[in-house]
Write a protein that holds these residues in place. Sequence first.
Motif, PDB file in Angstrom:
ATOM      1  N   ILE A   1     -32.486  11.399  11.225  1.00  0.00           N
ATOM      2  CA  ILE A   1     -34.379  11.661  10.955  1.00  0.00           C
ATOM      3  C   ILE A   1     -35.031  11.297  11.976  1.00  0.00           C
ATOM      4  CG2 ILE A   1     -35.075   8.355  10.422  1.00  0.00           C
ATOM      5  CD1 ILE A   1     -33.006   7.754   8.342  1.00  0.00           C
ATOM      6  N   GLU A   2     -34.655  10.635  12.820  1.00  0.00           N
ATOM      7  CA  GLU A   2     -35.525  10.694  14.230  1.00  0.00           C
ATOM      8  C   GLU A   2     -36.080  12.004  14.293  1.00  0.00           C
ATOM      9  OE1 GLU A   2     -32.496   8.941  16.687  1.00  0.00           O
ATOM     10  OE2 GLU A   2     -33.140   6.941  16.360  1.00  0.00           O
ATOM     11  N   ARG A   3     -36.125  12.624  14.095  1.00  0.00           N
ATOM     12  CA  ARG A   3     -36.309  14.507  13.760  1.00  0.00           C
ATOM     13  C   ARG A   3     -36.816  14.604  12.955  1.00  0.00           C
ATOM     14  NH1 ARG A   3     -30.497  16.702  16.397  1.00  0.00           N
ATOM     15  NH2 ARG A   3     -29.647  15.481  18.422  1.00  0.00           N
ATOM     16  N   ALA A   4     -36.881  14.283  12.051  1.00  0.00           N
ATOM     17  CA  ALA A   4     -37.585  14.801  10.911  1.00  0.00           C
ATOM     18  C   ALA A   4     -38.835  15.109  11.126  1.00  0.00           C
ATOM     19  CB  ALA A   4     -37.578  13.621   9.913  1.00  0.00           C
ATOM     20  N   GLN A   5     -39.607  15.861  11.007  1.00  0.00           N
ATOM     21  CA  GLN A   5     -40.684  16.485  10.753  1.00  0.00           C
ATOM     22  C   GLN A   5     -41.402  16.741   9.136  1.00  0.00           C
ATOM     23  OE1 GLN A   5     -42.045  17.689  13.874  1.00  0.00           O
ATOM     24  NE2 GLN A   5     -40.138  16.432  14.700  1.00  0.00           N
ATOM     25  N   ASP A   6     -41.033  16.948   8.883  1.00  0.00           N
ATOM     26  CA  ASP A   6     -41.891  17.136   6.938  1.00  0.00           C
ATOM     27  C   ASP A   6     -41.071  15.614   6.363  1.00  0.00           C
ATOM     28  OD1 ASP A   6     -42.951  18.946   8.121  1.00  0.00           O
ATOM     29  OD2 ASP A   6     -41.639  19.973   7.439  1.00  0.00           O
ATOM     30  N   SER A   7     -40.458  15.798   5.674  1.00  0.00           N
ATOM     31  CA  SER A   7     -39.459  14.586   5.173  1.00  0.00           C
ATOM     32  C   SER A   7     -38.514  14.135   4.954  1.00  0.00           C
ATOM     33  CB  SER A   7     -39.819  15.166   3.807  1.00  0.00           C
ATOM     34  OG  SER A   7     -38.834  16.128   3.119  1.00  0.00           O
ATOM     35  N   ILE A   8     -38.920  12.412   4.341  1.00  0.00           N
ATOM     36  CA  ILE A   8     -36.942  12.014   3.417  1.00  0.00           C
ATOM     37  C   ILE A   8     -37.072  11.477   2.922  1.00  0.00           C
ATOM     38  CG2 ILE A   8     -36.300   9.693   5.682  1.00  0.00           C
ATOM     39  CD1 ILE A   8     -37.106  10.499   8.291  1.00  0.00           C
ATOM     40  N   GLN A   9     -35.765  11.119   2.286  1.00  0.00           N
ATOM     41  CA  GLN A   9     -35.407  11.170   0.939  1.00  0.00           C
ATOM     42  C   GLN A   9     -34.337  10.131   1.050  1.00  0.00           C
ATOM     43  OE1 GLN A   9     -36.131  14.761  -0.271  1.00  0.00           O
ATOM     44  NE2 GLN A   9     -37.042  14.259  -2.178  1.00  0.00           N
ATOM     45  N   LEU A  10     -34.944   9.041   0.150  1.00  0.00           N
ATOM     46  CA  LEU A  10     -33.452   8.032   0.963  1.00  0.00           C
ATOM     47  C   LEU A  10     -32.999   7.418  -0.229  1.00  0.00           C
ATOM     48  CD1 LEU A  10     -30.661   6.379   2.897  1.00  0.00           C
ATOM     49  CD2 LEU A  10     -32.462   5.358   3.738  1.00  0.00           C
ATOM     50  N   GLU A  11     -31.981   7.263  -0.935  1.00  0.00           N
ATOM     51  CA  GLU A  11     -31.162   6.249  -1.374  1.00  0.00           C
ATOM     52  C   GLU A  11     -29.899   6.206  -1.108  1.00  0.00           C
ATOM     53  OE1 GLU A  11     -31.472   8.576  -6.543  1.00  0.00           O
ATOM     54  OE2 GLU A  11     -29.723   9.024  -4.876  1.00  0.00           O
ATOM     55  N   SER A  12     -29.981   4.233  -1.525  1.00  0.00           N
ATOM     56  CA  SER A  12     -29.088   3.633  -1.465  1.00  0.00           C
ATOM     57  C   SER A  12     -28.249   2.747  -2.363  1.00  0.00           C
ATOM     58  CB  SER A  12     -28.949   3.176   0.261  1.00  0.00           C
ATOM     59  OG  SER A  12     -27.703   2.724   0.663  1.00  0.00           O
ATOM     60  N   TYR A  13     -27.047   2.232  -2.453  1.00  0.00           N
ATOM     61  CA  TYR A  13     -26.770   1.075  -3.606  1.00  0.00           C
ATOM     62  C   TYR A  13     -27.173  -0.213  -2.660  1.00  0.00           C
ATOM     63  CZ  TYR A  13     -24.053  -1.761  -6.327  1.00  0.00           C
ATOM     64  OH  TYR A  13     -23.458  -2.667  -6.858  1.00  0.00           O
ATOM     65  N   ILE A  14     -26.400  -0.313  -1.048  1.00  0.00           N
ATOM     66  CA  ILE A  14     -26.743  -0.866  -0.242  1.00  0.00           C
ATOM     67  C   ILE A  14     -27.531  -0.950   0.555  1.00  0.00           C
ATOM     68  CG2 ILE A  14     -25.929  -3.126   1.299  1.00  0.00           C
ATOM     69  CD1 ILE A  14     -23.169  -2.962  -0.687  1.00  0.00           C
ATOM     70  N   PHE A  15     -28.898  -1.858   1.026  1.00  0.00           N
ATOM     71  CA  PHE A  15     -29.132  -1.477   1.642  1.00  0.00           C
ATOM     72  C   PHE A  15     -29.756  -2.875   3.028  1.00  0.00           C
ATOM     73  CE2 PHE A  15     -32.412   1.377   4.180  1.00  0.00           C
ATOM     74  CZ  PHE A  15     -32.962   0.316   5.239  1.00  0.00           C
ATOM     75  N   ALA A  16     -28.865  -3.405   3.739  1.00  0.00           N
ATOM     76  CA  ALA A  16     -28.814  -4.724   4.153  1.00  0.00           C
ATOM     77  C   ALA A  16     -29.721  -4.644   5.363  1.00  0.00           C
ATOM     78  CB  ALA A  16     -27.567  -4.732   4.705  1.00  0.00           C
ATOM     79  N   ASP A  17     -30.389  -6.705   5.666  1.00  0.00           N
ATOM     80  CA  ASP A  17     -31.175  -6.802   6.207  1.00  0.00           C
ATOM     81  C   ASP A  17     -30.328  -7.216   7.641  1.00  0.00           C
ATOM     82  OD1 ASP A  17     -33.269  -7.047   8.623  1.00  0.00           O
ATOM     83  OD2 ASP A  17     -34.466  -8.259   6.664  1.00  0.00           O
ATOM     84  N   ASP A  18     -29.857  -6.853   8.223  1.00  0.00           N
ATOM     85  CA  ASP A  18     -28.525  -6.555   9.374  1.00  0.00           C
ATOM     86  C   ASP A  18     -29.082  -5.167  10.539  1.00  0.00           C
ATOM     87  OD1 ASP A  18     -27.349  -4.092   8.817  1.00  0.00           O
ATOM     88  OD2 ASP A  18     -25.992  -5.137   7.993  1.00  0.00           O
ATOM     89  N   ILE A  19     -28.245  -5.975  10.981  1.00  0.00           N
ATOM     90  CA  ILE A  19     -28.936  -4.586  12.552  1.00  0.00           C
ATOM     91  C   ILE A  19     -28.511  -3.501  12.628  1.00  0.00           C
ATOM     92  CG2 ILE A  19     -26.401  -4.696  13.508  1.00  0.00           C
ATOM     93  CD1 ILE A  19     -27.128  -5.382  16.112  1.00  0.00           C
ATOM     94  N   VAL A  20     -27.816  -2.516  11.239  1.00  0.00           N
ATOM     95  CA  VAL A  20     -27.771  -1.541  10.733  1.00  0.00           C
ATOM     96  C   VAL A  20     -29.057  -1.114   9.735  1.00  0.00           C
ATOM     97  CG1 VAL A  20     -26.483  -0.297   9.703  1.00  0.00           C
ATOM     98  CG2 VAL A  20     -25.399  -1.214  11.724  1.00  0.00           C
TER      99      VAL A  20
END
Length: 337
Positions: free
Chosen positions: A5-24
Motif C-alpha cells: 500500500i505504501e508503495r502504490a502509485q496508481d490504485s488501491i482496491q481493498l475488500e475486508s469482512y472486518i476492518f477494525a478501528d484498532d492499532i492495526v
Amino acid sequence: MLRSIERAQDSIQLESYIFADDIVGQAFCRALIERARSGVKVKVHIDAAGSLFWFSRKMQNYMRDNGVELRWFHRWSWRRPWRYNHRNHRKLLIVDNRIAYLGGFNIHKENSCKHYGEARWRDTHVSFDGSLVSVAAQLFDAFWHGKLRSQPLQKAEGSKLLHNQTLSCRHRLRCVYGEAFWKAKKFIYLTTPYFVPDNHTLRQLCKAAERGVDVRLLVPRKTDVRIARWAARHIYALLLESGVKIYEYLPRVLHAKTVVTDDHWSMVGTSNLDYRSLFTNYELNLVTINQELASKLKQQFIEDLSLSECISLNDWKKRDGLSRWQGRVAMILKRWL
C-alpha cells in the motif's frame, strides 16, 4: 500488505469482512489516506455486518474526508431486509493492478504477531501477480458496482479465482470441493475454522476415506464461534467411522482455510467449509495446480498437526452428555452457521 500500500502509485482496491478501528486498522487507515492524498485512487469496500462493532464512524469520516472512496456492503434496509443475511466475506487487496493478496486475514490486531503476540490467530494469506491480478481487479469492480454474480473469463487450466455465486452456478465452491474430494487418489489435507458442511460435501469426504484416501481434517480447539465448534463435533463420529482423521489445533485460534490434495491441487481463500460460505455469503478462493504452493500448504499443514491433538473414535464415544446436547442444538441451526 502495508508495504505494498505504501508503495502504490496508481490504485488501491481493498475488500475486508472486518476492518477494525484498532492499532492495526489505524495503521491501514493512515497508509490508505497518505496514498489518497498523493493522488492514488483508493477504494475500500467493507462488509456492513462483519465490521458493525469493529469499525467506527470517526474512521469512516476520516477516510472519506481525505480522499478515500469507502462503501459499505449490504447495509440494513427495511425495503430489502433479506439481503442483510448475504455477507461479503471476501478479504482482497489489489495494488496498482500489479499484485494481489487473498486469504483469511481480516484487518484487525488479532492477526498481528507484533500487536497480539503469541496468541495471534493462525491464518493463511497468499499474494500473487500476473494475469490473475487483472481478474481480481475485475471481481472487485463488479462488486463495487453491485454486479455480485459476475465472473470474468479465465483460462480453462491453471490457477483461477473462484467465487461461490455466479450466473451459471449458484453454489460453485460446493461443486469445487466435491469434485476435489471425488478425484483425490492419495490424500486430502483440509484446514477450516468452521466445519459445518452440507450432506453432499460430507458424504464425498467420507467416501474418499472409505476408498483408501488419507483424509485429514484440521479444526480449532479454541474458537471465536463456539456454536460452530459444537456443530462440527456433532459429526465427528460419522467422519471417524469412515476413516477420516480429525485433529484439533491447540495453541491458538485457527482461522486458515486451505485444501491440498495429491501434491498438486490446492485451494486457499476466504471460504469456510460451512453453510454460510457454501450457500449464503460471497467468497473468493484461489484454486491452482501450482505444485510449489501445494507443497508449502502441505508443509504448513503437517507443522500444524504437530501442535494438534488427534481425536480417537473410542474416546469420542465417551464424551459427556453436555457435549452431545450442545451438538444437537447446534445442528438445528447449522444452516445459519
